[in-house]
Write an enzyme that holds these catalytic residues in place. Sequence first.
Site, PDB file in Angstrom:
ATOM      1  N   HIS A 199     -11.997   6.535  -3.678  1.00 55.63           N
ATOM      2  CA  HIS A 199     -11.953   5.080  -3.517  1.00 55.63           C
ATOM      3  C   HIS A 199     -10.713   4.488  -3.136  1.00 55.63           C
ATOM      4  O   HIS A 199     -10.265   3.247  -3.107  1.00 55.63           O
ATOM      5  CB  HIS A 199     -12.232   4.314  -4.713  1.00 55.63           C
ATOM      6  CG  HIS A 199     -13.432   5.030  -5.367  1.00 55.63           C
ATOM      7  ND1 HIS A 199     -14.870   4.161  -5.084  1.00 55.63           N
ATOM      8  CD2 HIS A 199     -13.831   5.813  -6.417  1.00 55.63           C
ATOM      9  CE1 HIS A 199     -15.758   4.686  -5.887  1.00 55.63           C
ATOM     10  NE2 HIS A 199     -15.191   5.866  -6.587  1.00 55.63           N
ATOM     11  N   LYS A 335       8.427   4.113  17.943  1.00 56.70           N
ATOM     12  CA  LYS A 335       7.178   4.196  17.387  1.00 56.70           C
ATOM     13  C   LYS A 335       6.284   5.343  18.032  1.00 56.70           C
ATOM     14  O   LYS A 335       6.294   5.504  19.290  1.00 56.70           O
ATOM     15  CB  LYS A 335       6.558   2.731  17.229  1.00 56.70           C
ATOM     16  CG  LYS A 335       5.358   2.763  16.478  1.00 56.70           C
ATOM     17  CD  LYS A 335       4.783   1.296  16.635  1.00 56.70           C
ATOM     18  CE  LYS A 335       3.698   1.036  15.650  1.00 56.70           C
ATOM     19  NZ  LYS A 335       2.584   1.649  15.503  1.00 56.70           N
ATOM     20  N   ASN A 337       2.371   7.001  17.339  1.00 55.31           N
ATOM     21  CA  ASN A 337       0.852   6.720  16.750  1.00 55.31           C
ATOM     22  C   ASN A 337       0.230   8.112  16.872  1.00 55.31           C
ATOM     23  O   ASN A 337       0.320   9.013  17.545  1.00 55.31           O
ATOM     24  CB  ASN A 337       0.542   5.592  17.565  1.00 55.31           C
ATOM     25  CG  ASN A 337       1.057   4.344  17.479  1.00 55.31           C
ATOM     26  OD1 ASN A 337       1.686   4.089  16.562  1.00 55.31           O
ATOM     27  ND2 ASN A 337       0.951   3.951  18.588  1.00 55.31           N
TER      28      ASN A 337
END
Length: 481
Positions: A199, A335, A337
């Site tokens: 969950h 950055k 990704n």
Amino acid sequence: MASDQPPIGTGATGAREERDALGAVEVPAEHYWGAQTQRSLLHFDIGEDRMPAELCRAYGLVKLAAALVNGEAGRLAPEPAAAIAAAAKEVADGDLDAEFPLRLWQSGSGTQTNMNVNEVIANRASQLLGGGLGTGRLVHPNDHVNLGQSTNDGFPTAMHLAVLLAVRDRTLPRVEALAAAIRAKAEAWVDVVKIGRTHLQDATPLTVGQEWSGWAAQLEAAAGRLREALAPVTELAAGGTAVGTGINAPDGFGEALADRLADLTGLPLTTAPNKFAALGSLDALVAASAGLRGVAVALMKAANDMRWLASGPRAGLHELRLPENEPGSSIMPGKVNPTQQEAAVMVCLQVIGEDAIVAAAGSQGTFELNTMRPLVIGNVLHSARLLGDAAESLRVHSVEGTELDRERIAAHVDRSLMLVTALSPHVGYDRAAAIAHRADHEGTTLREAALALGVDPADFDRVVDPATMVGDPRRDLGLPG
């Protein structure tokens, strides 16, 4: 046969006259196609989606097999049979790919593409025999190349062959290689304890190897189901001709064609036992598409989990260190990704969507023919190609170079509140829950909260040991203890 003729266009410029049942048509002199192909280019200038090259090459194999069968039976004279076979082999080998310009959006039976193949092979075979092209050619596209066949059984035969070859040679090997690479990582990290998540919340521990083995098992099972789904695709419509009765095809033609195609490809091909179903439905390819969708579902799970587990590096989970393939931002320096995973997810969504189209098209059979065939073959071959390529890219550019952030993994385990699950049998569910809530609300460790609520330190240290909560990971992966 003048076999020294080059298999690349005619060398001519301008236009030449070709004729069909509706009359004369001018076609580009440098190409092998004929009147019906040219008419289709005029009347079906819809979009930019071309009939897949894989389908046209598979059609070359069908025409090659038909020429051999017809030649051996004496229905074609030896020289034209050999010339047709040679030209068809050039089509099958991809040497004449430029001769198949037709759009996917055409007659729903694929008639224009069948005639495109017939015309190209007829003109090329005539050239190989030393003859001309067009009205003066020595080989006729219908009478000779299409002998014993109809579009209605030839096109589905080529469809099945193209899908079988694409999945056998591209999709399955690449998916299975990805699964093997994931399983290798699972085995390497079989004993690295990490926190589980259900969950999207903390759960009890498992090992990195156990988690990765789940992805490998999903992909392996999906590949197995795809293999099983291909069994009906090995049944060929050839021999059914126009409506399934076999009109204008000699007895045994379908069986002989399937046997010859099996010899040419190494595939376990047979003639379809019921030609009316083979022509009137697309059920076999609907099932194959569902098999491809199953691979997409499994691949998406793995790719999504990987990108979430690599999130960060400072403010995310960052349990995985993915290879740095390229800069990730045009404005944020430094950055990087999870681009391979993102590409894989997009491919999976595309495949799931294409499967829905195939299923809908499969429901559109009317009477003796389903006329959604170009739509179906375009989507199934596209899905097969995308899945194979995505699996290969993910394996080579990400999975094989992925490493663990072991400090982050250990820190997540140390901070987890769900380790209290091991304490529950000893202190009771309610008391264990109170310990977890106290640690969470007060920002303390689980051990500090447990001791504050009266748990003996020695009991806590003996019971709450993450390494004892993961079962037997080596057994789970089939590894020696």
